[in-house]
Design a protein around this motif. Sequence first.
Motif, PDB file in Angstrom:
ATOM      1  N   UNK A   1       0.836  -1.214   0.000  1.00 40.64           N
ATOM      2  CA  UNK A   1       0.000   0.000   0.000  1.00 40.64           C
ATOM      3  C   UNK A   1       0.868   1.259   0.000  1.00 40.64           C
ATOM      4  N   UNK A   2       1.882   1.256   0.843  1.00 44.39           N
ATOM      5  CA  UNK A   2       2.759   2.426   0.924  1.00 44.39           C
ATOM      6  C   UNK A   2       3.562   2.604  -0.360  1.00 44.39           C
ATOM      7  N   UNK A   3       4.001   1.500  -0.936  1.00 47.25           N
ATOM      8  CA  UNK A   3       4.760   1.584  -2.183  1.00 47.25           C
ATOM      9  C   UNK A   3       3.912   2.281  -3.254  1.00 47.25           C
ATOM     10  N   UNK A   4       2.672   1.896  -3.327  1.00 44.85           N
ATOM     11  CA  UNK A   4       1.775   2.513  -4.301  1.00 44.85           C
ATOM     12  C   UNK A   4       1.531   3.984  -3.965  1.00 44.85           C
ATOM     13  N   UNK A   5       1.342   4.258  -2.652  1.00 43.75           N
ATOM     14  CA  UNK A   5       1.089   5.632  -2.197  1.00 43.75           C
ATOM     15  C   UNK A   5       2.283   6.538  -2.476  1.00 43.75           C
ATOM     16  N   UNK A   6       3.494   6.023  -2.271  1.00 42.75           N
ATOM     17  CA  UNK A   6       4.702   6.837  -2.404  1.00 42.75           C
ATOM     18  C   UNK A   6       5.182   6.947  -3.857  1.00 42.75           C
ATOM     19  N   UNK A   7       4.664   6.080  -4.752  1.00 44.25           N
ATOM     20  CA  UNK A   7       5.189   6.028  -6.116  1.00 44.25           C
ATOM     21  C   UNK A   7       4.100   6.255  -7.166  1.00 44.25           C
ATOM     22  N   UNK A   8       3.183   7.126  -6.851  1.00 45.57           N
ATOM     23  CA  UNK A   8       2.190   7.550  -7.841  1.00 45.57           C
ATOM     24  C   UNK A   8       1.297   6.445  -8.344  1.00 45.57           C
ATOM     25  N   UNK A   9       0.940   5.511  -7.479  1.00 45.19           N
ATOM     26  CA  UNK A   9       0.002   4.461  -7.842  1.00 45.19           C
ATOM     27  C   UNK A   9       0.631   3.223  -8.456  1.00 45.19           C
TER      28      UNK A   9
END
Length: 1099
Positions: free
Chosen positions: A31-39
């Motif tokens: 979830x954080x990876x997606x949040x921090x990297x524009x989806x």
Amino acid sequence: MANISSDVRNYFKLELLLTRSHGPLCQLFKNRYSQFNGGQIWNDTLTCGKNYLKNVIKKNKKINLTPVQKVSVSNGNSNEWDLTTLTALLIYGDRPKTLNAAEIQQLDQENKLLEQLRDIRNDLAHHASKSVATAKFNQWWTDLTAILVALGDIDTELDKLKDDSIFESPTQVINEDNVKEASRLNSLGTQAHKDGKFSDAITLFTKAAVLPSIADHDRAIFFSNMASTRLALNEQQAGPIGRFEIDDPRDQRYRALQNAKQARNLWSSWWKGHLRVGEVYAALNEHEKAINSLERALALDPANDKIKKALDENREIHSRQLSHNHLNPEQRPMSIPERLNEKQQKFGIDPEHTLLALRLLEEIDPAVADLTQGHRYEHGDIDVKQNYETAARYFSKAAGQKNAEGLYNLARLTDLGLGAKKDHNLAQKLYEQAAAQPPMYSKLKNFRNPGVAEAEHALGHRYAEGIGVHKNLQTAVYWYERAIAHEYVPSANNLALMYYNGIGVQKNLDKAKQLFEMAAKKGEANAMQSLAKMLLDKNELQMAEIWYDRACEAGNIITQTHRPIFEKLLQEKQQEIDQCRLNTVKRINATGNVSESCQGKENIDKQTDQSHVYDYNILIEHANRGSMTARKMCDALEHLKQALNIIKQAKTLTENEENIFVDELSLCFRIEHIVAQFPTMEIGRKTDEIVDRVLRRCATDTKSTSGVSRLDEDVRICYAVLHMDSLKEIAEFLGPCQQRYPKSIYFFQLSAVVNCSLGQYETALYDTNTGLAIDPQNYELLYNKAVALRLIGKDMSETIRAYRAFLAAAPKDHRKVPESYYGMASCYFLHEKHQDNTDNVKKIYQQGEEAEKLQLPCFLPYKSDNKTLIKEMLDEKSSLNTESPTPVISDKSRLKNPDRIAVILEHRKWQNEFLQARDNSASAVYTTHKPRVPQRTVKSLIGLKPITIREMNPIKDHVYEGYVLSVKIIGEAYSWMPSIHLVIEDEHLDCIKICVYGFPEDHGEYFTTKVFRIGSKMNIINPYLRIGASDRIPVIRVDDFSSIMMQSESEYIVNMCRCCGEANAPCVCSKCKQARYCTKECQTIDWKLYNHKLICKKQ
């Protein structure tokens, strides 16, 4: 798990609960990876992993992963990441600056939960034993479930993990045809492994493991076998050299680790799954993790010799790694030419002279030639290729001639499995044979026998760490002390650490400092670092910095790496001292020490504390006067005597005699275990062997396994008491004992002591309360309860009440009565800190001193760290408003300093040889080496700077140009060939030997009798600290006689005490009429410690 104690089951339930967190944490990371990297989506691919490793981890210094963890990240599959990796990535990962306030708050709340989870995981992973008492278990379970629910788990599902049924084989849908096929494939894979066809075996195990509808426990076996085969394939591919580095997820060791973890997760209560994980970590050179997994395996199968052997090997390697010996330049392997070149550079010794001496020695002792060849093949040489097997054969030839160095080197290679089959038991015997050889070399006078002290040190280390033998700290101390007496420096450092930490001996910082100094002055870099730390703690900043610099200069890589940290501490200390008056600094130190004493570990009578000698005749005399304590000790000694008589009367015992022996010994332990001292190490070893045999018999005896028996209970008590130094193992051993014998109060006493020593104070408190439910007036448990409460440190009022309960129940002469008063005094000191409790502290302290007067003679003089610290605090309180007087250096404690004794004794032995030769009308023959560098005087005295002995590096051959050393003579010379040998002392009362050359030969007698007299003072310009080539002993060497400037006659110390240096000493030695003493004490010290007899001749 039926035979496993509830405390061990508690540990593995918590492990399962932690494993449960893996799923929510993986999802949180994605979830954080997606949040921090524009989806962007983390899809567990190799591309994701490699990019993340390159762009995030390598740029973020806060994320500190092991090589194996980095490989797991680069592989991209988050299902392979362990809990440590996930928490590190989540907690320390960089956040984008575009987050809004609500998002930042959410991340902060999640990180708080993650930090709590990480801390619990670390506490459990480093838990001293793989068992958790019910009270602590409930606390951790509540905390963990709250975290997991907050992360999205379901509390009702988590509650199911608390039931013992989780250790049973789960109910599954089974396809019998698949089970048969899996079994067939596993058998084929096992045979392929035996045939060395490892790739084929892996294929077969994989096919078996992926078949559907087979039991998890069967699948765990297949994954375990697959892990074992991958390790074998890795060893085959790596060849004889092997490799430790790992940077590729295709590495067979990495894949073996994943297989082993799959086996462990499928069957968490199977010992072999944990063993397999440990074996893989060992292959990856991560021995601390290997030990952790192997300890889990042993907790599940305590009698498994295979696990014990693997633990021994990993502990040995991990111990070597912690000591950083592999980073010590002094211990690096060197060829003979390299060693000769080093001697020439450091000491100016011509290699040809050394080789000539070696050839002469080979003619005297044939074993030396074998040793030389052994060393050449072990390390390689100009015309010799390294070959451990050939080296072992040459060492074996030397060992066959009873050569100590040959025995030691063969033991060392056998211990490591280099050129010889690894065998810890055989290595132990070889070390013992080497240590049994004469300490002095029989072929040459005044030369120590190489290999003896080294073997003694090795034995000390093995007993200290429990490598190949039962851990026994008292025996470790014995071997270290022997090695120190034979001038082996690493033993001094190891023993110093034991005194510094109070491990196996009474904590003694002064003794630790003496030993650190002894080792540091002989070049032990680790001791230099430890000494620097001690001096820093004592606010001796100048010498702390000097010794730290020397450690760095000696090549200690750890010290060099930590230099910025040390310099920061040094600066902070200096600022603290600059801002405080001296007596204020002392008071702060004393206050801090008392606070620490209320929260630090305490020795509450482990069996290894054998500092007292118990005289039966004295004890029976006190018992007849009404002493309950003495009566108990006499009763215990009588049972011990009966047990020892059984051992002494026969070389081998029948089973019945062994049973009687165990019965008598257990009675001794039950009544008063501290009196159980074995007269020889051999009897101690036989005792261990008998107890081990009886314990194994009881384990296979149906009467014992189906229920209980008195013999089984007795032998368990004996085993636990004898091996109390192996704290973790005994903590796990005692769990099943408490379950099997819930009414046997002694197991709860022992468990309380062990858990207190491990720092598990809550568990110790649980043990004492459980035991007190059986016998509320058991004063041993009452005392242990008070100690546990004090060390927990939450409620000092309850602690004081517990101490008073002990005092009300215990005999007035019980050995812990004074200590209880001192413990209470420390509690009053911390109780209600805003109030001044000095009067209460003083009152309780005085009660402790009064209680000491009732102690039995064997416990006097009374030793108590709490007493010492409380006294310091009271003294500082009373002198708070008074200025400290200027200190006067007149410390008689220095007279017993081992370093000082060694300097003076060596000098007197040298002079004694001359005196004997003179009395026999013979001429003594001496040799000396030319100095490495010339020592000259200066043309002008202007600008000379003072220097002291301690400021000169004792391991560096060096001329201190531009300096002047001011000293007085405390040891005179009787000869002047080839030089005048004296002992000198500087303003700090440090002493060293000085050798004076360059004087007119026909003036030798005049200088020794009229100029260099005891009590004379002199200055030495440009002093040359010369390091002995063979013994590494530092001396001051004077080659330019004009560099000595005698001070005026008015500075001469008239009738100086031969021992302490006081002037106008009234007493004269009745025999030589030369030595003077200020007191009878000084005369006794000079005769007993310094062996005045060596130079005492009738005049």
